[in-house]
Design a protein around this motif. Structure first.
Motif, short mmCIF file in Angstrom:
data_model
loop_
_atom_site.label_atom_id
_atom_site.label_comp_id
_atom_site.label_asym_id
_atom_site.label_seq_id
_atom_site.Cartn_x
_atom_site.Cartn_y
_atom_site.Cartn_z
N THR A 167 0.85 -1.23 -0.01
CA THR A 167 -0.08 0.06 -0.12
C THR A 167 1.09 1.29 -0.03
O THR A 167 0.46 2.31 -0.73
CB THR A 167 -1.05 0.03 1.11
OG1 THR A 167 -0.17 -0.13 2.37
CG2 THR A 167 -2.05 -1.08 1.16
N THR A 168 2.01 1.19 0.66
CA THR A 168 2.92 2.61 0.63
C THR A 168 3.48 2.54 -0.81
O THR A 168 3.55 3.75 -1.04
CB THR A 168 3.90 2.11 1.88
OG1 THR A 168 3.45 1.92 2.93
CG2 THR A 168 4.93 3.27 1.65
N ALA A 171 0.73 4.02 -2.88
CA ALA A 171 0.51 5.47 -2.66
C ALA A 171 1.42 6.50 -2.95
O ALA A 171 1.35 7.33 -3.66
CB ALA A 171 0.31 5.54 -1.05
#
Length: 193
Positions: A167-168, A171
């Motif tokens: 997810t990092t 993003a």
């Protein structure tokens, strides 16, 4: 920046005096200050490792080779930097360290890159488009492995500190693309040239 910190501290101290929480403030200062030092020392090992790896990569010529591979992309992002300029190698090292989550270690290379970009700047009191683009990339920073956040999560007892990696990555890729597109759109306007 020093004034901002001073005012924040002064407001906090005055607020604790007026709300009769001065004892609580002292307790928090004493406990959190030691935790801050412990955290900084625990991150020092990770930073030292990545700074050492990047300096070895620079001395061995690996950064130059990476820079040559990234040259087509870097030329599009930073068109006014002459080929072989020092700023480009410092920017590559900064971006690489940011990608592995060693943002604190990347700061030194970022500052050196800005110094070199300033030598190319014709208006010394105004940031050039290349300086702004580098700052935008540095702030949005694609994170392949967010070591600092993994360390924080591990210290706070997370069962699976590495679950944030995908997810990092997603993003930060999105934020970097949006930041670059926005910066390029503003560069094309006469007002920002």
């Amino acid at each position: 920046m020093g004034k901002i910190w001073f005012y924040m501290l002064a407001i906090g101290i005055l607020g604790s005096i007026f709300s009769n929480n001065l004892g609580e403030l002292n307790k928090v200062i004493l406990t959190e200050a030691s935790r801050g030092v412990e955290f900084a020392i625990s991150l020092a090992g990770v930073m030292a490792l990545w700074m050492g790896i990047m300096n070895i990569a620079k001395d061995s010529g690996l950064i130059e080779k990476i820079g040559q591979k990234l040259n087509p992309l870097m030329r599009k992002l930073f068109p006014s930097i002459p080929p072989g300029h020092k700023a480009m190698s410092y920017m590559v090292m900064n971006i690489a360290l940011n990608m592995v989550g060693a943002g604190n270690g990347a700061t030194a290379f970022g500052l050196k890159a800005m110094d070199e970009l300033q030598t190319l700047n014709h208006k010394k009191d105004t940031a050039s488009n290349d300086m702004i683009m580098f700052l935008v990339i540095n702030i949005s920073s694609i994170q392949l492995i967010p070591f600092t956040m993994l360390k924080v999560r591990m210290d706070l007892g997370s069962q699976n500190p590495s679950e944030i990696i995908l997810t990092t990555l997603f993003a930060t890729i999105v934020s970097t693309i949006v930041a670059i597109i926005t910066c390029k759109m503003l560069e094309s306007r006469r007002r920002y040239r």
